[in-house]
Design a protein around this motif. Structure first.
Motif, short mmCIF file in Angstrom:
data_model
loop_
_atom_site.label_atom_id
_atom_site.label_comp_id
_atom_site.label_asym_id
_atom_site.label_seq_id
_atom_site.Cartn_x
_atom_site.Cartn_y
_atom_site.Cartn_z
N CYS A 126 0.83 -1.21 0.00
CA CYS A 126 0.00 0.00 0.00
C CYS A 126 0.87 1.26 0.00
CB CYS A 126 -0.92 0.01 1.22
SG CYS A 126 -2.06 -1.40 1.28
N CYS A 127 0.36 2.28 -0.70
CA CYS A 127 1.09 3.54 -0.85
C CYS A 127 0.12 4.71 -0.75
CB CYS A 127 1.78 3.54 -2.22
SG CYS A 127 2.78 5.01 -2.56
N HIS A 128 0.63 5.86 -0.33
CA HIS A 128 -0.15 7.10 -0.36
C HIS A 128 -0.62 7.38 -1.78
CE1 HIS A 128 2.66 9.70 -2.64
NE2 HIS A 128 3.52 8.76 -2.27
N GLY A 129 -1.60 8.23 -1.95
CA GLY A 129 -2.03 8.61 -3.29
C GLY A 129 -3.46 9.10 -3.29
N ASN A 130 -4.38 8.26 -3.72
CA ASN A 130 -5.78 8.66 -3.75
C ASN A 130 -6.27 9.14 -2.39
OD1 ASN A 130 -6.40 8.14 -6.50
ND2 ASN A 130 -6.50 5.95 -6.06
N THR A 131 -5.69 8.58 -1.34
CA THR A 131 -6.01 8.95 0.04
C THR A 131 -4.79 8.64 0.89
OG1 THR A 131 -7.65 8.64 1.81
CG2 THR A 131 -7.03 6.68 0.53
N THR A 132 -4.90 8.78 2.20
CA THR A 132 -3.77 8.48 3.08
C THR A 132 -3.46 6.99 3.04
OG1 THR A 132 -5.14 8.04 5.02
CG2 THR A 132 -4.52 10.33 4.61
N VAL A 133 -2.24 6.64 3.39
CA VAL A 133 -1.86 5.23 3.32
C VAL A 133 -2.65 4.39 4.33
CG1 VAL A 133 0.08 5.33 4.96
CG2 VAL A 133 0.12 3.67 3.07
N LYS A 134 -3.05 4.97 5.45
CA LYS A 134 -3.88 4.23 6.41
C LYS A 134 -5.22 3.89 5.78
CE LYS A 134 -1.21 4.31 10.14
NZ LYS A 134 -0.63 3.05 10.71
N ASN A 135 -5.83 4.87 5.11
CA ASN A 135 -7.09 4.61 4.42
C ASN A 135 -6.91 3.57 3.32
OD1 ASN A 135 -8.70 6.34 5.93
ND2 ASN A 135 -8.48 8.05 4.51
N VAL A 136 -5.79 3.67 2.61
CA VAL A 136 -5.51 2.69 1.55
C VAL A 136 -5.50 1.28 2.13
CG1 VAL A 136 -3.74 1.86 -0.05
CG2 VAL A 136 -4.27 4.30 0.07
N ILE B 126 -4.62 -13.16 1.91
CA ILE B 126 -3.54 -12.50 1.15
C ILE B 126 -2.89 -11.43 2.04
CG2 ILE B 126 -3.00 -11.07 -0.85
CD1 ILE B 126 -5.30 -12.43 -2.32
N PRO B 127 -1.57 -11.46 2.20
CA PRO B 127 -0.91 -10.49 3.08
C PRO B 127 -0.93 -9.08 2.51
CG PRO B 127 0.72 -11.88 1.99
CD PRO B 127 -0.62 -12.46 1.64
N VAL B 128 -1.18 -8.11 3.40
CA VAL B 128 -1.25 -6.69 3.04
C VAL B 128 -0.22 -5.93 3.86
CG1 VAL B 128 -2.73 -4.65 2.87
CG2 VAL B 128 -3.72 -6.95 2.58
N TYR B 129 0.53 -5.06 3.22
CA TYR B 129 1.64 -4.35 3.86
C TYR B 129 1.47 -2.84 3.72
CZ TYR B 129 3.67 -9.01 3.11
OH TYR B 129 3.90 -10.37 3.07
N GLU B 130 1.72 -2.13 4.78
CA GLU B 130 1.66 -0.67 4.75
C GLU B 130 2.99 -0.10 4.28
OE1 GLU B 130 0.99 3.11 7.81
OE2 GLU B 130 0.47 1.07 8.45
N GLY B 131 2.93 0.84 3.33
CA GLY B 131 4.15 1.40 2.76
C GLY B 131 4.26 2.89 2.93
N ALA B 132 4.77 3.55 1.89
CA ALA B 132 5.10 4.98 1.97
C ALA B 132 3.87 5.83 2.25
CB ALA B 132 5.75 5.42 0.66
N TYR B 133 3.99 6.74 3.19
CA TYR B 133 2.86 7.60 3.55
C TYR B 133 2.96 8.98 2.90
CZ TYR B 133 5.85 9.95 7.02
OH TYR B 133 6.85 10.66 7.63
N ARG B 134 4.04 9.22 2.17
CA ARG B 134 4.16 10.49 1.44
C ARG B 134 5.15 10.30 0.30
NH1 ARG B 134 7.71 14.32 5.62
NH2 ARG B 134 9.67 13.16 5.44
N SER B 135 5.22 11.28 -0.59
CA SER B 135 6.13 11.23 -1.72
C SER B 135 7.58 11.40 -1.25
CB SER B 135 5.79 12.33 -2.72
OG SER B 135 6.07 13.60 -2.15
N THR C 263 6.19 5.51 -5.33
CA THR C 263 7.10 5.77 -4.20
C THR C 263 7.69 4.49 -3.63
OG1 THR C 263 5.64 7.64 -3.66
CG2 THR C 263 7.35 7.08 -2.07
N ASN C 264 6.87 3.47 -3.40
CA ASN C 264 7.39 2.21 -2.84
C ASN C 264 8.42 1.59 -3.77
OD1 ASN C 264 5.86 2.21 -0.46
ND2 ASN C 264 4.18 1.06 -1.38
N LEU C 265 8.19 1.66 -5.08
CA LEU C 265 9.12 1.06 -6.04
C LEU C 265 10.44 1.82 -6.06
CD1 LEU C 265 6.23 0.09 -6.97
CD2 LEU C 265 7.17 -0.04 -9.27
N ALA C 266 10.37 3.14 -5.97
CA ALA C 266 11.59 3.95 -5.96
C ALA C 266 12.40 3.68 -4.69
CB ALA C 266 11.25 5.43 -6.06
#
Length: 319
Positions: free
Chosen positions: A36-46, A62-71, A131-134
């Motif tokens: 999960c990444c920031h974007g359409n909404t906050t990463v928590k919402n994502v 399916i495992p879900v992971y929290e990622g970048a919260y900003r650019s 962002t997560n990929l970078a």
């Protein structure tokens, strides 16, 4: 069809949910993780939104992971006007899974681990800011070499923006991340641009048939899509808006290509670049069709697609 192993990196708004449900319904697809990444909404919402989608599809294993919260540079752009303040249409769900269902591992670390465990076997579908990929390639420069294929929804091919004059949302959210990915990832890369998705829209009559299927998934989709549907209707009188004359599920086009490569019927293979400094063009993707940049790595920029296959994948997603 050949078995496909995917990692999905997303900023779960309505069209991300549609793309994810498409992959979950595909019999030839196994999702190894969702980052999960920031974007359409906050990463928590994502993260909450992904868990809601998995719940309605009975796939919470399916495992879900929290990622970048900003650019990378800290700027924040959200898409509240289209997706709602929560990213999923502002339809509360008291029975939704809590964030305690998330994995403890950070999304970027999980991404590096999964692709190291299965080098050359797993494709990555990215439908949000990159962002997560970078961050992943900055942590491990060999990361792209372990990816079978990368499918991106983002950027543009005709200088038409949807959040700025020339900037598509995902790239405009984090231009530096998009720049890093398109200049350092040497795996096969397929890009579904904003203009391509808009040119490949399906009729509203199909949308009505699709969304009014008599299933739990369709009911969920009707609820979360109502907010964005109303937004589209408000924009329908704007002659410059190219996405309102039909239904466009932007992220689903990249996912369809990941599920079945024959979905793409025509493409432009060329070097691509992301503008970082222009006052009006920051975040714009540039296609180097004349090879002035002499980039060794070429991206496959989708140009045309099989809309009948797309409709079938969408229909299956809500069955």
């Amino acid at each position: 069809m050949t078995k496909k192993f995917l990692v999905v990196d997303l900023d779960c708004g309505v069209d991300d949910a549609q793309a994810l449900m498409m992959a979950l319904a595909a019999p030839n697809v196994e999702i190894l993780g969702i980052t999960c990444c920031h974007g359409n909404t906050t990463v928590k919402n994502v993260c909450r939104n992904v868990l809601r989608v998995l719940q309605v599809c009975d796939r919470l294993e399916i495992p879900v992971y929290e990622g970048a919260y900003r650019s990378l540079l800290g700027q924040a752009i959200h898409a509240d006007s289209y997706h709602g303040s929560d990213g999923l249409g502002e339809v509360p769900d008291p029975g939704a899974p809590g964030l305690d269902c998330l994995q403890k591992e950070h999304a970027v670390v999980a991404m590096l681990r999964i692709f190291s465990e299965h080098p050359g076997q797993v494709s990555l579908v990215a439908t949000g800011p990159l962002t997560n990929l970078a961050l992943a390639v900055n942590m491990d420069p060999t990361f792209p070499q372990k990816i079978k294929s990368l499918f991106i929804m983002g950027g543009n091919m005709e200088s038409r923006g949807n959040v700025t004059v020339c900037g598509e949302f995902n790239f405009a959210c984090d231009p530096e991340a998009a720049h890093i990915v398109l200049n350092t990832f040497d795996c096969p890369t397929y890009i579904a641009t904003w203009e391509f998705t808009c040119r490949s829209k399906v009729p509203w009559a199909f949308y009505e048939t699709w969304i009014y299927q008599d299933t739990r998934k369709a009911e969920f989709m009707r609820k979360i899509s109502a907010y964005s549907e109303e937004f589209i209707k408000r924009c329908s009188n704007n002659p410059g808006e190219i996405s309102t004359t039909g239904f466009v599920s932007c992220d689903s086009y990249a996912m369809a290509a990941a599920i079945d490569e024959s979905f793409v019927t025509d493409a432009i293979k060329c070097g691509v670049h992301v503008e970082l400094n222009g006052t009006l063009t920051r975040g714009m993707m540039v296609l180097d069709v004349t090879e002035k940049l002499q980039k060794k790595q070429k991206a496959v920029v989708m140009n045309k697609c099989d809309l009948e296959k797309f409709k079938c994948l969408l229909m299956a997603a809500l069955k």
